[in-house]
Design a protein around this motif. Sequence first.
Motif, PDB file in Angstrom:
ATOM      1  N   GLU A   2      -3.623   0.069   8.280  1.00 54.05           N
ATOM      2  CA  GLU A   2      -2.600   0.748   7.495  1.00 54.05           C
ATOM      3  C   GLU A   2      -1.757  -0.269   6.732  1.00 54.05           C
ATOM      4  O   GLU A   2      -1.323  -1.276   7.285  1.00 54.05           O
ATOM      5  CB  GLU A   2      -1.681   1.567   8.403  1.00 54.05           C
ATOM      6  CG  GLU A   2      -2.363   2.730   9.099  1.00 54.05           C
ATOM      7  CD  GLU A   2      -2.573   3.922   8.184  1.00 54.05           C
ATOM      8  OE1 GLU A   2      -2.189   3.832   7.002  1.00 54.05           O
ATOM      9  OE2 GLU A   2      -3.120   4.933   8.658  1.00 54.05           O
ATOM     10  N   GLU A   8       1.133  -0.543   3.069  1.00 53.35           N
ATOM     11  CA  GLU A   8       2.098   0.254   2.321  1.00 53.35           C
ATOM     12  C   GLU A   8       1.398   1.029   1.208  1.00 53.35           C
ATOM     13  O   GLU A   8       0.778   0.435   0.316  1.00 53.35           O
ATOM     14  CB  GLU A   8       3.184  -0.640   1.711  1.00 53.35           C
ATOM     15  CG  GLU A   8       4.290   0.146   1.023  1.00 53.35           C
ATOM     16  CD  GLU A   8       5.402  -0.752   0.524  1.00 53.35           C
ATOM     17  OE1 GLU A   8       6.331  -0.221  -0.120  1.00 53.35           O
ATOM     18  OE2 GLU A   8       5.342  -1.971   0.765  1.00 53.35           O
ATOM     19  N   ASP A   9       1.439   2.340   1.271  1.00 50.08           N
ATOM     20  CA  ASP A   9       0.888   3.255   0.280  1.00 50.08           C
ATOM     21  C   ASP A   9      -0.633   3.247   0.193  1.00 50.08           C
ATOM     22  O   ASP A   9      -1.205   3.855  -0.712  1.00 50.08           O
ATOM     23  CB  ASP A   9       1.468   2.968  -1.115  1.00 50.08           C
ATOM     24  CG  ASP A   9       2.960   3.250  -1.171  1.00 50.08           C
ATOM     25  OD1 ASP A   9       3.426   4.133  -0.420  1.00 50.08           O
ATOM     26  OD2 ASP A   9       3.653   2.591  -1.955  1.00 50.08           O
ATOM     27  N   PHE A  10      -1.322   2.543   1.073  1.00 51.78           N
ATOM     28  CA  PHE A  10      -2.772   2.634   1.127  1.00 51.78           C
ATOM     29  C   PHE A  10      -3.268   2.061   2.438  1.00 51.78           C
ATOM     30  O   PHE A  10      -2.510   1.530   3.234  1.00 51.78           O
ATOM     31  CB  PHE A  10      -3.444   1.956  -0.075  1.00 51.78           C
ATOM     32  CG  PHE A  10      -3.428   0.449  -0.062  1.00 51.78           C
ATOM     33  CD1 PHE A  10      -2.310  -0.264  -0.447  1.00 51.78           C
ATOM     34  CD2 PHE A  10      -4.567  -0.258   0.313  1.00 51.78           C
ATOM     35  CE1 PHE A  10      -2.311  -1.651  -0.456  1.00 51.78           C
ATOM     36  CE2 PHE A  10      -4.588  -1.641   0.308  1.00 51.78           C
ATOM     37  CZ  PHE A  10      -3.446  -2.347  -0.083  1.00 51.78           C
ATOM     38  N   ARG A  11      -4.558   2.213   2.678  1.00 54.35           N
ATOM     39  CA  ARG A  11      -5.134   1.668   3.892  1.00 54.35           C
ATOM     40  C   ARG A  11      -6.501   1.075   3.602  1.00 54.35           C
ATOM     41  O   ARG A  11      -7.116   1.362   2.576  1.00 54.35           O
ATOM     42  CB  ARG A  11      -5.239   2.736   4.982  1.00 54.35           C
ATOM     43  CG  ARG A  11      -6.280   3.798   4.710  1.00 54.35           C
ATOM     44  CD  ARG A  11      -6.611   4.632   5.954  1.00 54.35           C
ATOM     45  NE  ARG A  11      -5.480   5.352   6.500  1.00 54.35           N
ATOM     46  CZ  ARG A  11      -5.579   6.555   7.065  1.00 54.35           C
ATOM     47  NH1 ARG A  11      -6.763   7.161   7.125  1.00 54.35           N
ATOM     48  NH2 ARG A  11      -4.533   7.152   7.556  1.00 54.35           N
ATOM     49  N   MET A  42      -6.349   4.214  -1.898  1.00 59.98           N
ATOM     50  CA  MET A  42      -4.995   4.452  -2.355  1.00 59.98           C
ATOM     51  C   MET A  42      -4.434   5.715  -1.694  1.00 59.98           C
ATOM     52  O   MET A  42      -5.182   6.571  -1.199  1.00 59.98           O
ATOM     53  CB  MET A  42      -4.959   4.601  -3.874  1.00 59.98           C
ATOM     54  CG  MET A  42      -5.495   3.393  -4.621  1.00 59.98           C
ATOM     55  SD  MET A  42      -4.543   1.874  -4.295  1.00 59.98           S
ATOM     56  CE  MET A  42      -2.993   2.283  -5.071  1.00 59.98           C
ATOM     57  N   GLU A  43      -3.116   5.844  -1.730  1.00 60.69           N
ATOM     58  CA  GLU A  43      -2.446   6.996  -1.121  1.00 60.69           C
ATOM     59  C   GLU A  43      -2.960   8.313  -1.706  1.00 60.69           C
ATOM     60  O   GLU A  43      -3.148   9.288  -0.992  1.00 60.69           O
ATOM     61  CB  GLU A  43      -0.937   6.876  -1.329  1.00 60.69           C
ATOM     62  CG  GLU A  43      -0.130   7.998  -0.682  1.00 60.69           C
ATOM     63  CD  GLU A  43       1.355   7.832  -0.886  1.00 60.69           C
ATOM     64  OE1 GLU A  43       2.124   8.482  -0.156  1.00 60.69           O
ATOM     65  OE2 GLU A  43       1.758   7.062  -1.775  1.00 60.69           O
ATOM     66  N   GLU A  44      -3.213   8.331  -3.023  1.00 63.20           N
ATOM     67  CA  GLU A  44      -3.687   9.551  -3.670  1.00 63.20           C
ATOM     68  C   GLU A  44      -5.050   9.961  -3.132  1.00 63.20           C
ATOM     69  O   GLU A  44      -5.320  11.143  -2.912  1.00 63.20           O
ATOM     70  CB  GLU A  44      -3.758   9.335  -5.190  1.00 63.20           C
ATOM     71  CG  GLU A  44      -4.040  10.585  -5.993  1.00 63.20           C
ATOM     72  CD  GLU A  44      -2.821  11.488  -6.135  1.00 63.20           C
ATOM     73  OE1 GLU A  44      -2.913  12.457  -6.902  1.00 63.20           O
ATOM     74  OE2 GLU A  44      -1.788  11.250  -5.483  1.00 63.20           O
ATOM     75  N   LEU A  91      -6.258   9.237  -0.145  1.00 71.34           N
ATOM     76  CA  LEU A  91      -6.069   9.701   1.228  1.00 71.34           C
ATOM     77  C   LEU A  91      -5.522  11.125   1.264  1.00 71.34           C
ATOM     78  O   LEU A  91      -5.870  11.913   2.149  1.00 71.34           O
ATOM     79  CB  LEU A  91      -5.109   8.765   1.955  1.00 71.34           C
ATOM     80  CG  LEU A  91      -5.599   7.320   2.133  1.00 71.34           C
ATOM     81  CD1 LEU A  91      -4.473   6.433   2.638  1.00 71.34           C
ATOM     82  CD2 LEU A  91      -6.786   7.268   3.083  1.00 71.34           C
ATOM     83  N   ARG A  92      -4.692  11.466   0.282  1.00 72.59           N
ATOM     84  CA  ARG A  92      -4.075  12.797   0.252  1.00 72.59           C
ATOM     85  C   ARG A  92      -5.028  13.864  -0.262  1.00 72.59           C
ATOM     86  O   ARG A  92      -5.072  14.980   0.256  1.00 72.59           O
ATOM     87  CB  ARG A  92      -2.814  12.761  -0.629  1.00 72.59           C
ATOM     88  CG  ARG A  92      -2.057  14.076  -0.677  1.00 72.59           C
ATOM     89  CD  ARG A  92      -0.792  13.935  -1.519  1.00 72.59           C
ATOM     90  NE  ARG A  92      -1.087  13.690  -2.913  1.00 72.59           N
ATOM     91  CZ  ARG A  92      -1.357  14.642  -3.801  1.00 72.59           C
ATOM     92  NH1 ARG A  92      -1.356  15.920  -3.424  1.00 72.59           N
ATOM     93  NH2 ARG A  92      -1.590  14.345  -5.063  1.00 72.59           N
ATOM     94  N   GLY A 125      -8.617  10.748   4.291  1.00 66.17           N
ATOM     95  CA  GLY A 125      -7.336  10.513   4.942  1.00 66.17           C
ATOM     96  C   GLY A 125      -7.270  11.076   6.344  1.00 66.17           C
ATOM     97  O   GLY A 125      -6.364  10.749   7.112  1.00 66.17           O
TER      98      GLY A 125
END
Length: 206
Positions: free
Chosen positions: A17, A19-22, A64-66, A68-69, A74
């Motif tokens: 993990e 910040e804002d991605f993994r 990226m966070e997008e 994962l969402r 995610g």
Amino acid sequence: MFTGIVQGTAILINLVEKEDFRTHVMAMTGRLTQNLVVGASVAHNGCCLTVTNIRGNKVSFDLMEETLRLTNLGDLQVGDSVNIERAARFGDEIGGHAMSGHIMCTTDVVSVLESDNNYRIWFGLPKGYEKYVFEKGYIGIDGISLTVGEIENGCFCVNLIPETLERTVIGQRMIGSRINIEIDPQTQAIVDTVERVMAQNTALKS
């Protein structure tokens, strides 16, 4: 570009993990890693990801966070498996249908029907994408090129052969499982074009 012909599965062996991605570290073996290089595109459950590091059979990908969402990537935990397809190359046989690796939406499994000679899964029709799903039309399910069987009561189904169940993770899906959807881009283009032309004709007549 991808074809929806899944070449095998890979196991998530580490999840870092940030910040804002993994970062996902996958155990990939055999032909899945043949001539694989950093920067190559690999589809995970139909989602195009870029190789960021290779150490033996351990291959890393940043999400990226997008991503994962908007996809079921995610939801993954260490030990989970994903469908893997390497990017298509010029001259390859296109056994499925052209796919971009861009997940458009997700939906849930609503029913799994298994018999001696058939395996059928029903999914909810993704809201806003119903107009692109047709009986006997192509659809990408977790990166697998499949044919829509039937559509009824706000749901659609696919029928699966043993080879697909053996080669992919779709046989592990249960009621409530979240799956990635990629609509056939040609179907989407045709539907959108027809809608646009009809809207223009209506405007001209009014």
